[in-house]
Write a protein that holds these residues in place. Structure first.
Motif, PDB file in Angstrom:
ATOM      1  N   THR A   1       8.543   5.515   2.264  1.00 49.47           N
ATOM      2  CA  THR A   1       7.949   6.467   2.582  1.00 49.47           C
ATOM      3  C   THR A   1       7.642   7.665   2.647  1.00 49.47           C
ATOM      4  N   GLN A   2       9.063   8.017   1.927  1.00 47.79           N
ATOM      5  CA  GLN A   2       9.299   9.385   1.682  1.00 47.79           C
ATOM      6  C   GLN A   2       8.183   9.734   0.045  1.00 47.79           C
ATOM      7  N   PHE A   3       7.821   9.726  -0.554  1.00 52.31           N
ATOM      8  CA  PHE A   3       6.909   9.643  -1.708  1.00 52.31           C
ATOM      9  C   PHE A   3       5.700  10.246  -1.147  1.00 52.31           C
ATOM     10  N   GLY A   4       5.083  11.427  -1.569  1.00 51.93           N
ATOM     11  CA  GLY A   4       3.387  10.746  -1.454  1.00 51.93           C
ATOM     12  C   GLY A   4       2.861  10.210  -2.751  1.00 51.93           C
ATOM     13  N   PRO A   5       1.339  10.958  -2.243  1.00 45.06           N
ATOM     14  CA  PRO A   5       1.150   9.824  -3.308  1.00 45.06           C
ATOM     15  C   PRO A   5       0.956  10.335  -4.516  1.00 45.06           C
ATOM     16  N   ASN A   6       1.002  11.042  -5.197  1.00 40.72           N
ATOM     17  CA  ASN A   6       1.289  11.997  -6.165  1.00 40.72           C
ATOM     18  C   ASN A   6       2.700  11.932  -6.705  1.00 40.72           C
ATOM     19  N   GLU A   7       3.921  11.622  -6.837  1.00 43.86           N
ATOM     20  CA  GLU A   7       4.477  12.210  -6.595  1.00 43.86           C
ATOM     21  C   GLU A   7       5.093  10.537  -7.642  1.00 43.86           C
ATOM     22  N   ASP A   8       6.583  10.379  -7.805  1.00 42.01           N
ATOM     23  CA  ASP A   8       7.233   9.639  -8.727  1.00 42.01           C
ATOM     24  C   ASP A   8       7.891   7.950  -8.428  1.00 42.01           C
TER      25      ASP A   8
ATOM     26  N   PRO B   1       4.192  17.129   1.908  1.00 37.73           N
ATOM     27  CA  PRO B   1       4.144  17.414   3.424  1.00 37.73           C
ATOM     28  C   PRO B   1       4.314  15.359   3.572  1.00 37.73           C
ATOM     29  N   GLY B   2       5.009  15.085   4.762  1.00 39.39           N
ATOM     30  CA  GLY B   2       5.900  13.759   4.862  1.00 39.39           C
ATOM     31  C   GLY B   2       6.989  13.064   4.234  1.00 39.39           C
ATOM     32  N   HIS B   3       7.377  14.093   3.325  1.00 35.85           N
ATOM     33  CA  HIS B   3       8.701  13.427   2.887  1.00 35.85           C
ATOM     34  C   HIS B   3       9.900  13.405   4.088  1.00 35.85           C
ATOM     35  N   PHE B   4      10.221  14.376   4.581  1.00 35.70           N
ATOM     36  CA  PHE B   4      10.771  14.188   6.035  1.00 35.70           C
ATOM     37  C   PHE B   4      10.991  13.057   6.844  1.00 35.70           C
ATOM     38  N   ARG B   5       8.910  13.552   6.802  1.00 36.42           N
ATOM     39  CA  ARG B   5       8.961  12.387   8.516  1.00 36.42           C
ATOM     40  C   ARG B   5       9.387  10.482   7.298  1.00 36.42           C
ATOM     41  N   GLY B   6       9.177  10.026   5.712  1.00 38.28           N
ATOM     42  CA  GLY B   6       9.842   9.271   5.701  1.00 38.28           C
ATOM     43  C   GLY B   6      11.591   9.142   5.964  1.00 38.28           C
ATOM     44  N   VAL B   7      12.177  10.326   5.212  1.00 36.87           N
ATOM     45  CA  VAL B   7      13.683  10.564   4.853  1.00 36.87           C
ATOM     46  C   VAL B   7      14.500  10.253   6.459  1.00 36.87           C
ATOM     47  N   ALA B   8      13.821  10.577   7.952  1.00 36.92           N
ATOM     48  CA  ALA B   8      14.141  10.890   8.927  1.00 36.92           C
ATOM     49  C   ALA B   8      13.614   9.447   8.998  1.00 36.92           C
ATOM     50  N   THR B   9      12.540   8.316   9.274  1.00 33.28           N
ATOM     51  CA  THR B   9      12.002   7.239   9.538  1.00 33.28           C
ATOM     52  C   THR B   9      13.392   6.445   9.117  1.00 33.28           C
ATOM     53  N   VAL B  10      13.868   6.059   7.116  1.00 27.11           N
ATOM     54  CA  VAL B  10      14.561   5.298   6.688  1.00 27.11           C
ATOM     55  C   VAL B  10      16.136   5.464   7.445  1.00 27.11           C
ATOM     56  N   VAL B  11      17.043   6.682   7.683  1.00 24.88           N
ATOM     57  CA  VAL B  11      17.435   7.135   7.736  1.00 24.88           C
ATOM     58  C   VAL B  11      18.088   6.184   9.472  1.00 24.88           C
ATOM     59  N   ALA B  12      17.141   6.771  10.276  1.00 22.93           N
ATOM     60  CA  ALA B  12      16.967   5.972  11.102  1.00 22.93           C
ATOM     61  C   ALA B  12      17.322   4.767  11.520  1.00 22.93           C
TER      62      ALA B  12
END
Ligand code: AMP
Length: 282
Positions: A60-67, A122-133
């Motif tokens: 969830t912290q990777f965008g659609p065109n990321e690695d 976009p969405g990267h930190f939403r993924g980070v915050a969610t997984v760390v929570a």
């Protein structure tokens, strides 16, 4: 070191590790471990009675065109390194364990998540915050260890911990660098020898800004100009951002008298690299 794959096993193992008055430390990682990660593990080992490392390439912290699909995965080598550091427990779940079908609840630190890397990812930190929570709920650590390398991530997570009343202390460890200045990163594995030479311009630019600040320059504008001039020495490096910001709010600062974060991100060959330096208050 015990390796567990499920949340239920992790909760049981943590309950055993967390006898009364024992301090539990958590080090979240995405694997492809290097000395930067190991510095966090060592800090955890020195401050905690029991150390849990998580290894999860969080989709969830990777965008659609990321690695995401290409992200380096070196599980066996990672296990050997963690074993040598006397880690007690490694939590290495599959994506479906962390995000069961139908998962639709996310943690978003609203404004902070859109600054620095959040603006270009976009969405990267939403993924980070969610997984760390989620990791904080699953492991319930007393202390959690993060690298200053990801300065914006630290700001986002600090705010999340405050806003959502997580009972955990965040410990931020300094950036580990190669002798020539390159900040260690799992993504450095993507660099050719030539890319790697080009990438050195990032730490060089930060050093130039630090020198100027130490020489008495307090306005952000000339500091940024000095940094940009260094990055421009390597036309192969495509700058994403170079900014002087407040460490907590990540907002641009006009002056650095009260301390500042100098943060840079750039594309070097196939890799998007980040680096930063903290300027102390005068
Ligand atoms: P990652 O596996 O890239 O998600 O990183 C896991 C943790 O290691 C994060 O808290 C990073 O900030 C930290 N980290 C990564 N590189 C470094 C480094 N060069 N020095 C210190 N910490 C680092």
């Amino acid at each position: 070191m015990r390796i567990v794959r499920t949340i239920a096993e992790t909760r049981r193992a943590v309950a055993d590790l967390k006898e009364p008055s024992r301090t539990l430390g958590l080090v979240p990682t995405m694997g492809a471990l290097h000395e930067g990660h190991l510095s966090l593990v060592r800090a955890a080992r020195s401050r905690c009675d029991a150390v849990v490392v998580s290894l999860f390439v969080n989709p969830t912290q990777f965008g659609p065109n990321e690695d995401l699909s290409k992200y380096p995965r070196t599980f066996e080598a990672d296990c050997a390194l963690l074993e040598a550091e006397k880690v007690d427990l490694l939590f290495a779940p599959e994506a479906a364990e962390v995000y069961p079908p139908g998962a639709q609840t996310f943690v978003e630190v609203e404004d902070l998540s859109r600054r620095l890397d959040g603006a270009s990812r976009p969405g990267h930190f939403r993924g980070v915050a969610t997984v760390v929570a989620k990791l904080f709920h699953i492991v319930a650590p007393n202390l959690a260890f993060f690298g200053q390398k990801d300065a914006a991530q630290v700001a986002v997570l600090r705010r999340m911990v405050r806003d959502l009343n997580f009972d955990v202390e965040l410990v931020v460890c300094p950036i580990v660098r190669e002798p020539d200045g390159l900040a260690l990163s799992s993504r450095n594995r993507y660099l050719s020898a030539e890319d790697r030479r080009h990438a050195l311009v990032l730490s060089r630019a930060l050093r130039r800004v630090e020198e100027q600040a130490a020489a008495g320059v307090v306005d952000a504008e000339p500091l940024l100009a000095a940094g940009h001039a260094v990055v421009a020495e390597e036309p192969a490096v495509r700058l994403d951002y170079f900014r002087v910001v407040d460490t907590d709010t990540l907002e641009d600062l006009p002056r650095i008298d009260q301390g500042a974060l100098i943060a840079v991100a750039a594309w070097v060959g196939p890799a998007r690299l980040i680096d930063n330096a903290l300027l102390p208050p005068r």
